[in-house]
Design an enzyme around this catalytic site. Structure first.
Site: not given
Ligand code: DGL
Length: 262
Positions: A6-7, A38-39, A69-70, A148, A180-182
């Site tokens: 993931d990011s 990343y998003g 990470c989506n 984060e 989003c996994t966050h």
């Molecule tokens: N956990 C990432 C996801 O599922 C977040 C990505 C990010 O923006 O860093 O998209």
């Protein structure tokens, strides 16, 4: 080992769910904190990072890759699957499958990063499974930095979540995908603000169940990966201050994070 990336810390929600549903399978995790989020990056850049992350995990002995990470999945899933012979699974398909199965009124909401929402992948995959469904998407770019930062219960976070969910509340959705996994870390904030009757699909749980199904069916893969004596390893490409506390909160125990270059 099962490679997961993931990011940042969001993918740890996936790692935690895999630990719960697939015990005895060691994990190697990479949180690319040096490049998070990343998003808000372009698909080309996210694809480049995703290839580097995959190469890193394969060098550590991963035999299968979970894109936790989506944003990475929506930009790079196809390119990764073309380049590597290893099995690569992502968080999007299992969440889509679950949402299509539970919706009663065919009105599904998706929240995610800008990269994920702009890719339109959730919409495409949902409509491929359930043509009648209407998908309402909302990008929530401020949520990843808040997570984060460890701002999970702050008043400001609640206000921002409410603002993002407002357009979806008018659409009578009965299912909301946390794309989003966050976001599982914000589930307690999201649930009351979208409405208690809305099914919330947590992609981290769905991908872990999907992986369990694969391992139960493929005995060769199962035997190649099952190694309860090998400890899981957790790598990060940078160590900002709140990361140790957040990792501990997600796993419910202290986690040793190893710093690496990717
Ligand atoms: N956990 C990432 C996801 O599922 C977040 C990505 C990010 O923006 O860093 O998209």
């Amino acid at each position: 080992m099962i490679g997961i990336f993931d990011s940042g810390v969001g993918g740890m929600t996936v790692a935690r769910a895999i630990e719960q549903f697939c015990p005895g399978f060691p994990l190697v995790y990479l949180g690319d904190l040096a490049r998070t989020p990343y998003g808000s990056k372009s698909p080309a850049m996210i694809t480049d990072y995703s290839h580097r992350n995959t190469d890193f995990l394969l060098r550590q002995g991963a035999k299968i890759i979970v894109i936790a990470c989506n944003s990475a999945a929506s930009a790079a899933s196809i390119s990764l699957s073309r380049q590597y012979s290893q099995l690569i699974i992502d968080v999007i398909f299992p969440a889509v499958k679950k949402a299509a199965a539970v919706t009663g009124n065919n009105r599904i909401g998706v929240i995610g990063t800008r990269a994920t929402i702009n890719s339109g992948l959730y919409e495409q995959r949902l409509q491929a499974l359930r043509t009648a469904c209407k998908v309402y998407s909302q990008a929530c770019p401020l949520l990843v930095p808040l997570v984060e930062e460890g701002w999970l219960d702050r008043r400001e976070t609640k206000m921002i979540v409410k603002k993002y969910l407002h357009p979806l509340r008018d659409k009578q959705i009965d299912t909301l995908i946390l794309g989003c996994t966050h976001y599982p870390l914000l589930k307690k904030t999201i649930a009351p603000r979208i409405g208690r009757r809305v099914h919330i699909i947590d992609s981290s749980v769905e991908v872990a169940l999907h992986l369990k199904e694969i391992l139960d069916q493929d005995i060769t893969l199962h035997n190649a990966l099952y190694a309860p004596e090998i400890p899981s390893r957790f790598f990060v490409s940078d160590t900002p201050a709140p990361v140790n506390a957040l990792a501990g909160k997600i796993f419910g125990r202290p986690v040793r994070l190893e710093q690496t270059d990717v």
